[in-house]
Scaffold this active site. Structure first.
Site, PDB file in Angstrom:
ATOM      1  N   GLN A 179      10.526  -4.768  10.848  1.00 52.47           N
ATOM      2  CA  GLN A 179       9.254  -5.477  10.624  1.00 52.47           C
ATOM      3  C   GLN A 179       8.129  -4.776  11.370  1.00 52.47           C
ATOM      4  OE1 GLN A 179       9.053  -9.643  11.793  1.00 52.47           O
ATOM      5  NE2 GLN A 179       7.174  -9.962  10.619  1.00 52.47           N
ATOM      6  N   HIS A 232       6.440 -12.012   5.573  1.00 57.73           N
ATOM      7  CA  HIS A 232       6.195 -11.559   4.194  1.00 57.73           C
ATOM      8  C   HIS A 232       7.492 -11.189   3.507  1.00 57.73           C
ATOM      9  CE1 HIS A 232       5.965  -8.043   6.847  1.00 57.73           C
ATOM     10  NE2 HIS A 232       6.469  -7.346   5.849  1.00 57.73           N
ATOM     11  N   ILE A 253       0.815  -1.215   0.000  1.00 58.82           N
ATOM     12  CA  ILE A 253       0.000   0.000   0.000  1.00 58.82           C
ATOM     13  C   ILE A 253       0.858   1.280   0.000  1.00 58.82           C
ATOM     14  CG2 ILE A 253      -0.305   0.338   2.497  1.00 58.82           C
ATOM     15  CD1 ILE A 253      -3.339   0.463   1.973  1.00 58.82           C
TER      16      ILE A 253
HETATM   17  P1  AMP Z   1       7.397  -4.575   7.092  1.00 56.89           P
HETATM   18  O1  AMP Z   1       7.948  -3.281   7.575  1.00 56.89           O
HETATM   19  O2  AMP Z   1       8.407  -5.453   6.417  1.00 56.89           O
HETATM   20  O3  AMP Z   1       6.599  -5.293   8.169  1.00 56.89           O
HETATM   21  O4  AMP Z   1       6.409  -4.198   5.924  1.00 56.89           O
HETATM   22  C1  AMP Z   1       5.045  -4.064   6.061  1.00 56.89           C
HETATM   23  C2  AMP Z   1       4.540  -3.512   4.751  1.00 56.89           C
HETATM   24  O5  AMP Z   1       3.144  -3.742   4.701  1.00 56.89           O
HETATM   25  C3  AMP Z   1       4.754  -2.010   4.583  1.00 56.89           C
HETATM   26  O6  AMP Z   1       5.576  -1.784   3.433  1.00 56.89           O
HETATM   27  C4  AMP Z   1       3.337  -1.464   4.405  1.00 56.89           C
HETATM   28  O7  AMP Z   1       3.261  -0.461   3.437  1.00 56.89           O
HETATM   29  C5  AMP Z   1       2.560  -2.701   3.991  1.00 56.89           C
HETATM   30  N1  AMP Z   1       1.159  -2.699   4.345  1.00 56.89           N
HETATM   31  C6  AMP Z   1       0.610  -2.448   5.560  1.00 56.89           C
HETATM   32  N2  AMP Z   1      -0.718  -2.562   5.510  1.00 56.89           N
HETATM   33  C7  AMP Z   1      -1.035  -2.911   4.229  1.00 56.89           C
HETATM   34  C8  AMP Z   1      -2.252  -3.171   3.548  1.00 56.89           C
HETATM   35  N3  AMP Z   1      -3.430  -3.117   4.146  1.00 56.89           N
HETATM   36  N4  AMP Z   1      -2.186  -3.493   2.239  1.00 56.89           N
HETATM   37  C9  AMP Z   1      -1.001  -3.545   1.603  1.00 56.89           C
HETATM   38  N5  AMP Z   1       0.174  -3.316   2.204  1.00 56.89           N
HETATM   39  C10 AMP Z   1       0.169  -3.001   3.497  1.00 56.89           C
END
Ligand code: AMP
Ligand code: ZN
Length: 135
Positions: free
Chosen positions: A93, A99, A31
Site C-alpha cells: 500500500q 482503495h 495513473i
Molecule cells: P497502492 O499501492 O495499492 O496504494 O496503489 C496506489 C495506486 O494509486 C497506484 O497504482 C498508483 O498508480 C495510483 N495513483 C497514485 N496517484 C494517483 C493519481 N493522482 N491518480 C490516479 N492514480 C494514482
C-alpha cells in the site's frame, strides 16, 4: 486528512479520469495502470485501509466493485478481471486512503500470478487454528 492525494481527488482538488461517482464513493483510472482500464475505487471519506473501513462503507462499495468489473471487461474487452486491495506498506500500500484496484487482464499481458509456497506437515492446521481464534 488534508495532505491525502485521494481525498484531494474526491474533493475535485486534483484531476482524475473519473468513471463513476455517487454520494459515498468515486472510481477513477489508475495513473499507472497494469493494463489500460485499471480503475481505483475509493470511499469519499478518508479511511486508511480495510481495517478502518466501516462495514456500512464496505456494503456500499461491494456492488460497485462488481459493476465496475463488468463495465471494464466490456469497455476494454478484457479477458479477465483481478480485484485487489493492498493494506499496509508490507502488502504494497503506497497511498494510505483505502482503495480497491479493479484490473483488466489479458491472456497475453505477461503478468504473473503471485508465487505459491508449500506448508510443512501439520503446519496448515496450526495456521488455520491461529486465524480462527480471532474470528
Ligand atoms: P497502492 O499501492 O495499492 O496504494 O496503489 C496506489 C495506486 O494509486 C497506484 O497504482 C498508483 O498508480 C495510483 N495513483 C497514485 N496517484 C494517483 C493519481 N493522482 N491518480 C490516479 N492514480 C494514482
Ligand atoms: Zn484520504
Amino acid at each position: 486528512m488534508n495532505d491525502c492525494i485521494f481525498c484531494k481527488i474526491a474533493k475535485g482538488e486534483i484531476p482524475a479520469d473519473k468513471v463513476y461517482e455517487d454520494k459515498n464513493c468515486l472510481a477513477f483510472l489508475d495513473i499507472t495502470p497494469i493494463n489500460p482500464g485499471h480503475v481505483l475505487l475509493i470511499p469519499k471519506e478518508h479511511y486508511e485501509n480495510l481495517y478502518d473501513l466501516p462495514d456500512e462503507e464496505l456494503k456500499n462499495l461491494a456492488p460497485i466493485i462488481k459493476k465496475l468489473a463488468v463495465a471494464i471487461k466490456k469497455g476494454v474487452n478484457a479477458e479477465g478481471i483481478n480485484i485487489g486491495m493492498n493494506n499496509e506498506r508490507p502488502a504494497g500500500q503506497l497511498v494510505p486512503h483505502a482503495h480497491f484496484h479493479i484490473m483488466p487482464r489479458f491472456s497475453n499481458d505477461n503478468l504473473r500470478h503471485w508465487p505459491g509456497k508449500s506448508y510443512q506437515e501439520d503446519e496448515s492446521k496450526q495456521v488455520a487454528e491461529q486465524i480462527k481464534k480471532f474470528l
